[in-house]
Motif scaffolding. Structure first.
Motif, PDB file in Angstrom:
ATOM      1  N   PRO A  40      18.353  37.951  -0.335  1.00 39.04           N
ATOM      2  CA  PRO A  40      18.460  36.696  -1.082  1.00 39.04           C
ATOM      3  C   PRO A  40      18.338  35.454  -0.192  1.00 39.04           C
ATOM      4  N   ILE A  41      18.845  35.538   1.031  1.00 34.73           N
ATOM      5  CA  ILE A  41      18.722  34.393   1.947  1.00 34.73           C
ATOM      6  C   ILE A  41      17.255  34.204   2.322  1.00 34.73           C
ATOM      7  N   GLN A  42      16.561  35.300   2.594  1.00 35.82           N
ATOM      8  CA  GLN A  42      15.138  35.222   2.911  1.00 35.82           C
ATOM      9  C   GLN A  42      14.366  34.629   1.727  1.00 35.82           C
ATOM     10  N   ASN A  43      14.729  35.005   0.508  1.00 35.34           N
ATOM     11  CA  ASN A  43      14.054  34.472  -0.675  1.00 35.34           C
ATOM     12  C   ASN A  43      14.238  32.960  -0.790  1.00 35.34           C
ATOM     13  N   VAL A  44      15.423  32.477  -0.481  1.00 35.06           N
ATOM     14  CA  VAL A  44      15.668  31.029  -0.506  1.00 35.06           C
ATOM     15  C   VAL A  44      14.773  30.336   0.511  1.00 35.06           C
ATOM     16  N   HIS A  45      14.708  30.868   1.710  1.00 32.73           N
ATOM     17  CA  HIS A  45      13.877  30.260   2.755  1.00 32.73           C
ATOM     18  C   HIS A  45      12.399  30.267   2.349  1.00 32.73           C
ATOM     19  N   MET A  46      11.935  31.380   1.786  1.00 31.16           N
ATOM     20  CA  MET A  46      10.537  31.460   1.330  1.00 31.16           C
ATOM     21  C   MET A  46      10.275  30.462   0.209  1.00 31.16           C
ATOM     22  N   MET A  47      11.197  30.351  -0.730  1.00 35.51           N
ATOM     23  CA  MET A  47      11.023  29.408  -1.836  1.00 35.51           C
ATOM     24  C   MET A  47      10.944  27.971  -1.318  1.00 35.51           C
ATOM     25  N   LEU A  48      11.748  27.644  -0.316  1.00 37.86           N
ATOM     26  CA  LEU A  48      11.709  26.290   0.237  1.00 37.86           C
ATOM     27  C   LEU A  48      10.403  26.020   0.984  1.00 37.86           C
ATOM     28  N   VAL A  49       9.839  27.020   1.619  1.00 38.74           N
ATOM     29  CA  VAL A  49       8.514  26.864   2.226  1.00 38.74           C
ATOM     30  C   VAL A  49       7.482  26.591   1.133  1.00 38.74           C
ATOM     31  N   LEU A  50       7.536  27.346   0.042  1.00 34.33           N
ATOM     32  CA  LEU A  50       6.576  27.153  -1.062  1.00 34.33           C
ATOM     33  C   LEU A  50       6.753  25.788  -1.731  1.00 34.33           C
ATOM     34  N   ILE A  51       7.993  25.345  -1.877  1.00 32.99           N
ATOM     35  CA  ILE A  51       8.251  24.005  -2.438  1.00 32.99           C
ATOM     36  C   ILE A  51       7.661  22.942  -1.518  1.00 32.99           C
ATOM     37  N   THR A  52       7.821  23.138  -0.213  1.00 33.10           N
ATOM     38  CA  THR A  52       7.248  22.196   0.756  1.00 33.10           C
ATOM     39  C   THR A  52       5.733  22.132   0.618  1.00 33.10           C
ATOM     40  N   LEU A  53       5.098  23.297   0.538  1.00 33.36           N
ATOM     41  CA  LEU A  53       3.637  23.332   0.393  1.00 33.36           C
ATOM     42  C   LEU A  53       3.194  22.641  -0.889  1.00 33.36           C
ATOM     43  N   ALA A  54       3.888  22.900  -1.985  1.00 34.73           N
ATOM     44  CA  ALA A  54       3.544  22.260  -3.257  1.00 34.73           C
ATOM     45  C   ALA A  54       3.699  20.745  -3.148  1.00 34.73           C
ATOM     46  N   ALA A  55       4.769  20.283  -2.515  1.00 32.46           N
ATOM     47  CA  ALA A  55       4.980  18.843  -2.353  1.00 32.46           C
ATOM     48  C   ALA A  55       3.888  18.223  -1.485  1.00 32.46           C
ATOM     49  N   LEU A  56       3.525  18.888  -0.397  1.00 35.14           N
ATOM     50  CA  LEU A  56       2.452  18.375   0.470  1.00 35.14           C
ATOM     51  C   LEU A  56       1.127  18.301  -0.272  1.00 35.14           C
ATOM     52  N   ILE A  57       0.832  19.327  -1.054  1.00 37.43           N
ATOM     53  CA  ILE A  57      -0.418  19.318  -1.823  1.00 37.43           C
ATOM     54  C   ILE A  57      -0.410  18.172  -2.825  1.00 37.43           C
TER      55      ILE A  57
ATOM     56  N   SER B 105       0.841  -1.198   0.000  1.00 34.41           N
ATOM     57  CA  SER B 105       0.000   0.000   0.000  1.00 34.41           C
ATOM     58  C   SER B 105       0.877   1.250   0.000  1.00 34.41           C
ATOM     59  N   ALA B 106       0.369   2.294  -0.602  1.00 31.35           N
ATOM     60  CA  ALA B 106       1.083   3.578  -0.625  1.00 31.35           C
ATOM     61  C   ALA B 106       0.863   4.377   0.652  1.00 31.35           C
ATOM     62  N   ALA B 107       0.064   3.852   1.571  1.00 24.97           N
ATOM     63  CA  ALA B 107      -0.254   4.608   2.789  1.00 24.97           C
ATOM     64  C   ALA B 107       0.985   4.896   3.631  1.00 24.97           C
ATOM     65  N   THR B 108       1.875   3.934   3.774  1.00 25.95           N
ATOM     66  CA  THR B 108       3.059   4.130   4.614  1.00 25.95           C
ATOM     67  C   THR B 108       3.990   5.199   4.063  1.00 25.95           C
ATOM     68  N   PRO B 109       4.397   5.116   2.778  1.00 22.25           N
ATOM     69  CA  PRO B 109       5.284   6.185   2.298  1.00 22.25           C
ATOM     70  C   PRO B 109       4.617   7.561   2.338  1.00 22.25           C
ATOM     71  N   ARG B 110       3.334   7.631   2.101  1.00 23.55           N
ATOM     72  CA  ARG B 110       2.661   8.936   2.135  1.00 23.55           C
ATOM     73  C   ARG B 110       2.563   9.478   3.556  1.00 23.55           C
ATOM     74  N   ARG B 111       2.342   8.603   4.511  1.00 24.73           N
ATOM     75  CA  ARG B 111       2.333   9.038   5.918  1.00 24.73           C
ATOM     76  C   ARG B 111       3.718   9.535   6.307  1.00 24.73           C
ATOM     77  N   LEU B 112       4.749   8.790   5.920  1.00 26.71           N
ATOM     78  CA  LEU B 112       6.120   9.213   6.202  1.00 26.71           C
ATOM     79  C   LEU B 112       6.449  10.512   5.467  1.00 26.71           C
ATOM     80  N   ALA B 113       5.944  10.667   4.243  1.00 28.15           N
ATOM     81  CA  ALA B 113       6.188  11.891   3.470  1.00 28.15           C
ATOM     82  C   ALA B 113       5.584  13.096   4.173  1.00 28.15           C
ATOM     83  N   ASN B 114       4.376  12.951   4.678  1.00 29.11           N
ATOM     84  CA  ASN B 114       3.748  14.060   5.400  1.00 29.11           C
ATOM     85  C   ASN B 114       4.571  14.452   6.624  1.00 29.11           C
ATOM     86  N   HIS B 115       5.083  13.459   7.317  1.00 27.75           N
ATOM     87  CA  HIS B 115       5.906  13.728   8.497  1.00 27.75           C
ATOM     88  C   HIS B 115       7.212  14.405   8.090  1.00 27.75           C
ATOM     89  N   ALA B 116       7.915  13.838   7.113  1.00 30.85           N
ATOM     90  CA  ALA B 116       9.210  14.386   6.692  1.00 30.85           C
ATOM     91  C   ALA B 116       9.061  15.780   6.094  1.00 30.85           C
TER      92      ALA B 116
END
Length: 170
Positions: free
Chosen positions: A140-157, A103-114
């Motif tokens: 520029p450092i703040q932009n990197v951090h913001m981009m990584l937050v947005l990448i995280t949100l996109a991955a979670l979605i 089942s894909a449930a385990t990797p997806r549960r782990l993905a949500n946690h990670a």
């Protein structure tokens, strides 16, 4: 149990890519501590704001110099935990891809946690940076951090999108 396998490969690739990214960030912080201690000391002491007209209302938040090294050591430990969590998830995805009955449930549960750990780290950096006014001199450092937050949100979605039952495997 039936589930769609069509999303597993792209999900796995996202997790593997972020695990690699986090591992490189961890390795960079581990092997180039001088650069990062310099930037952390500047941010935490708010040295870059002290002789300008900007940020004078924030100066009271400054920490004494010398906190960069212990903060970096803490960041290195947290980054290692996040990287290991992402790699554990990547391995779970690879196992799921190689076994038709899993089942894909385990990797997806782990993905949500990670991904929550990953995104939490970058949100912490954004909030800490905002507290110390890094956006005034370290945009520029703040932009990197913001981009990584947005990448995280996109991955979670993407990982939590409902599966298309038409693609189900019996």
């Amino acid at each position: 149990m039936t589930f769609s396998r069509s999303k597993l490969l792209p999900e796995a690739l996202i997790i593997i890519g972020l695990a690699l990214l986090m591992s490189i960030a961890w390795f960079n912080n581990l092997t180039d501590q001088g650069t990062n201690i310099f930037h952390l000391d500047n941010m935490l002491s708010m040295k870059l704001l002290q002789n300008t007209q900007f940020g004078q209302g924030l100066i009271w938040r400054a920490w004494p110099e010398g906190w960069g090294a212990p903060v970096l050591k803490t960041i290195i430990v947290v980054q290692a935990i996040v990287a290991l969590s992402l790699w554990r998830t990547a391995i779970s995805y690879l196992r799921c891809l190689s076994t038709s009955s899993t089942s894909a449930a385990t990797p997806r549960r782990l993905a949500n946690h990670a991904l929550s750990l990953f995104g939490g780290l970058w949100l912490f950096f954004l909030c800490g940076g905002l507290w110390f006014g890094y956006w005034m001199h370290k945009g520029p450092i703040q932009n990197v951090h913001m981009m990584l937050v947005l990448i995280t949100l996109a991955a979670l979605i993407f990982i939590n999108l409902p599966e298309n039952q038409a693609d189900s495997v019996d």
